[in-house]
Design a protein around this motif. Structure first.
Motif, PDB file in Angstrom:
ATOM      1  N   ALA A  55       0.832  -1.199   0.000  1.00 42.74           N
ATOM      2  CA  ALA A  55       0.000   0.000   0.000  1.00 42.74           C
ATOM      3  C   ALA A  55       0.869   1.253   0.000  1.00 42.74           C
ATOM      4  N   THR A  56       0.367   2.289  -0.629  1.00 43.01           N
ATOM      5  CA  THR A  56       1.095   3.559  -0.668  1.00 43.01           C
ATOM      6  C   THR A  56       0.722   4.453   0.505  1.00 43.01           C
ATOM      7  N   GLN A  57      -0.490   4.333   0.991  1.00 44.29           N
ATOM      8  CA  GLN A  57      -0.945   5.088   2.156  1.00 44.29           C
ATOM      9  C   GLN A  57      -1.672   4.133   3.092  1.00 44.29           C
ATOM     10  N   ILE A  58      -1.363   4.247   4.391  1.00 48.49           N
ATOM     11  CA  ILE A  58      -1.987   3.380   5.394  1.00 48.49           C
ATOM     12  C   ILE A  58      -2.361   4.239   6.600  1.00 48.49           C
ATOM     13  N   GLN A  59      -3.571   4.050   7.090  1.00 47.24           N
ATOM     14  CA  GLN A  59      -4.035   4.707   8.307  1.00 47.24           C
ATOM     15  C   GLN A  59      -4.764   3.695   9.176  1.00 47.24           C
ATOM     16  N   VAL A  60      -4.590   3.828  10.493  1.00 48.41           N
ATOM     17  CA  VAL A  60      -5.400   3.061  11.445  1.00 48.41           C
ATOM     18  C   VAL A  60      -6.167   4.074  12.276  1.00 48.41           C
ATOM     19  N   ILE A  61      -7.478   3.905  12.329  1.00 48.99           N
ATOM     20  CA  ILE A  61      -8.355   4.841  13.015  1.00 48.99           C
ATOM     21  C   ILE A  61      -9.135   4.086  14.085  1.00 48.99           C
ATOM     22  N   ARG A  62      -9.199   4.676  15.283  1.00 50.03           N
ATOM     23  CA  ARG A  62     -10.035   4.121  16.349  1.00 50.03           C
ATOM     24  C   ARG A  62     -11.461   4.592  16.083  1.00 50.03           C
ATOM     25  N   LEU A  63     -12.370   3.669  15.911  1.00 47.75           N
ATOM     26  CA  LEU A  63     -13.733   3.999  15.510  1.00 47.75           C
ATOM     27  C   LEU A  63     -14.509   4.757  16.583  1.00 47.75           C
ATOM     28  N   ALA A  64     -14.202   4.551  17.845  1.00 45.58           N
ATOM     29  CA  ALA A  64     -14.953   5.187  18.932  1.00 45.58           C
ATOM     30  C   ALA A  64     -14.848   6.705  18.899  1.00 45.58           C
ATOM     31  N   ASP A  65     -13.657   7.225  18.596  1.00 41.31           N
ATOM     32  CA  ASP A  65     -13.470   8.673  18.624  1.00 41.31           C
ATOM     33  C   ASP A  65     -12.800   9.248  17.373  1.00 41.31           C
ATOM     34  N   GLY A  66     -12.485   8.404  16.407  1.00 43.28           N
ATOM     35  CA  GLY A  66     -11.882   8.882  15.166  1.00 43.28           C
ATOM     36  C   GLY A  66     -10.407   9.223  15.277  1.00 43.28           C
ATOM     37  N   ALA A  67      -9.757   8.833  16.376  1.00 43.50           N
ATOM     38  CA  ALA A  67      -8.338   9.141  16.567  1.00 43.50           C
ATOM     39  C   ALA A  67      -7.488   8.355  15.576  1.00 43.50           C
ATOM     40  N   ILE A  68      -6.511   9.028  14.987  1.00 38.28           N
ATOM     41  CA  ILE A  68      -5.588   8.380  14.068  1.00 38.28           C
ATOM     42  C   ILE A  68      -4.431   7.824  14.886  1.00 38.28           C
ATOM     43  N   LEU A  69      -4.297   6.514  14.860  1.00 39.90           N
ATOM     44  CA  LEU A  69      -3.290   5.832  15.663  1.00 39.90           C
ATOM     45  C   LEU A  69      -2.038   5.524  14.852  1.00 39.90           C
ATOM     46  N   TYR A  70      -2.206   5.375  13.559  1.00 45.03           N
ATOM     47  CA  TYR A  70      -1.080   5.091  12.672  1.00 45.03           C
ATOM     48  C   TYR A  70      -1.369   5.755  11.331  1.00 45.03           C
ATOM     49  N   ASP A  71      -0.396   6.473  10.824  1.00 43.23           N
ATOM     50  CA  ASP A  71      -0.534   7.103   9.509  1.00 43.23           C
ATOM     51  C   ASP A  71       0.844   7.087   8.863  1.00 43.23           C
ATOM     52  N   LEU A  72       0.997   6.279   7.835  1.00 39.69           N
ATOM     53  CA  LEU A  72       2.287   6.109   7.183  1.00 39.69           C
ATOM     54  C   LEU A  72       2.769   7.411   6.557  1.00 39.69           C
ATOM     55  N   ALA A  73       1.907   8.123   5.858  1.00 44.09           N
ATOM     56  CA  ALA A  73       2.314   9.343   5.159  1.00 44.09           C
ATOM     57  C   ALA A  73       2.659  10.481   6.114  1.00 44.09           C
ATOM     58  N   ALA A  74       1.952  10.577   7.234  1.00 44.05           N
ATOM     59  CA  ALA A  74       2.181  11.669   8.188  1.00 44.05           C
ATOM     60  C   ALA A  74       3.214  11.332   9.258  1.00 44.05           C
ATOM     61  N   GLY A  75       3.680  10.087   9.278  1.00 42.62           N
ATOM     62  CA  GLY A  75       4.664   9.682  10.264  1.00 42.62           C
ATOM     63  C   GLY A  75       4.102   9.472  11.658  1.00 42.62           C
ATOM     64  N   VAL A  76       2.820   9.191  11.774  1.00 42.63           N
ATOM     65  CA  VAL A  76       2.182   8.953  13.074  1.00 42.63           C
ATOM     66  C   VAL A  76       2.255   7.464  13.367  1.00 42.63           C
ATOM     67  N   HIS A  77       2.788   7.117  14.529  1.00 46.91           N
ATOM     68  CA  HIS A  77       2.819   5.713  14.958  1.00 46.91           C
ATOM     69  C   HIS A  77       2.781   5.690  16.473  1.00 46.91           C
ATOM     70  N   ARG A  78       1.567   5.699  17.012  1.00 48.17           N
ATOM     71  CA  ARG A  78       1.409   5.700  18.464  1.00 48.17           C
ATOM     72  C   ARG A  78       1.687   4.302  19.004  1.00 48.17           C
ATOM     73  N   PRO A  79       2.262   4.209  20.192  1.00 49.56           N
ATOM     74  CA  PRO A  79       2.547   2.897  20.786  1.00 49.56           C
ATOM     75  C   PRO A  79       1.259   2.101  21.000  1.00 49.56           C
ATOM     76  N   LEU A  80       1.384   0.789  20.942  1.00 45.60           N
ATOM     77  CA  LEU A  80       0.221  -0.087  21.067  1.00 45.60           C
ATOM     78  C   LEU A  80      -0.513   0.138  22.385  1.00 45.60           C
ATOM     79  N   ALA A  81       0.176   0.520  23.434  1.00 46.88           N
ATOM     80  CA  ALA A  81      -0.456   0.755  24.738  1.00 46.88           C
ATOM     81  C   ALA A  81      -1.468   1.909  24.680  1.00 46.88           C
ATOM     82  N   GLU A  82      -1.313   2.820  23.729  1.00 52.11           N
ATOM     83  CA  GLU A  82      -2.230   3.970  23.588  1.00 52.11           C
ATOM     84  C   GLU A  82      -3.422   3.659  22.680  1.00 52.11           C
ATOM     85  N   TRP A  83      -3.408   2.536  22.062  1.00 56.59           N
ATOM     86  CA  TRP A  83      -4.498   2.198  21.147  1.00 56.59           C
ATOM     87  C   TRP A  83      -5.718   1.841  21.951  1.00 56.59           C
TER      88      TRP A  83
END
Length: 83
Positions: A55-83
């Motif tokens: 994939a060229t772009q990847i995002q992981v979003i928490r459905l409860a609040d819409g928080a972006i937990l992982y975003d390849l293009a933006a360099g976001v990678h929150r630790p698993l404990a925060e998910w």
């Protein structure tokens, strides 16, 4: 025998989905979205997509609040404990 038929709906067998892994893939498949209940599985799916270059772009979003937990293009990678 009359007790066999119930009109009440059965509770869902699977737990509700809590995370969505969104990706944009080259070719005819284009955008895709997969949902997961467990954070570890959502993170593993995102990292595998990244590692194999599927994939060229990847995002992981928490459905409860819409928080972006992982975003390849933006360099976001929150630790698993925060998910």
């Amino acid at each position: 025998m009359s007790g066999w038929l119930h009109l009440d709906p059965l509770p869902p067998v699977w737990p509700p989905d809590r995370f969505e892994v969104r990706s944009i893939r080259p070719g005819p498949e284009a955008p895709a979205a997969d949902r997961y209940h467990f954070s570890a599985l959502a993170q593993e799916a995102a990292l595998r997509l990244r590692d194999i270059g599927l994939a060229t772009q990847i995002q992981v979003i928490r459905l409860a609040d819409g928080a972006i937990l992982y975003d390849l293009a933006a360099g976001v990678h929150r630790p698993l404990a925060e998910w």
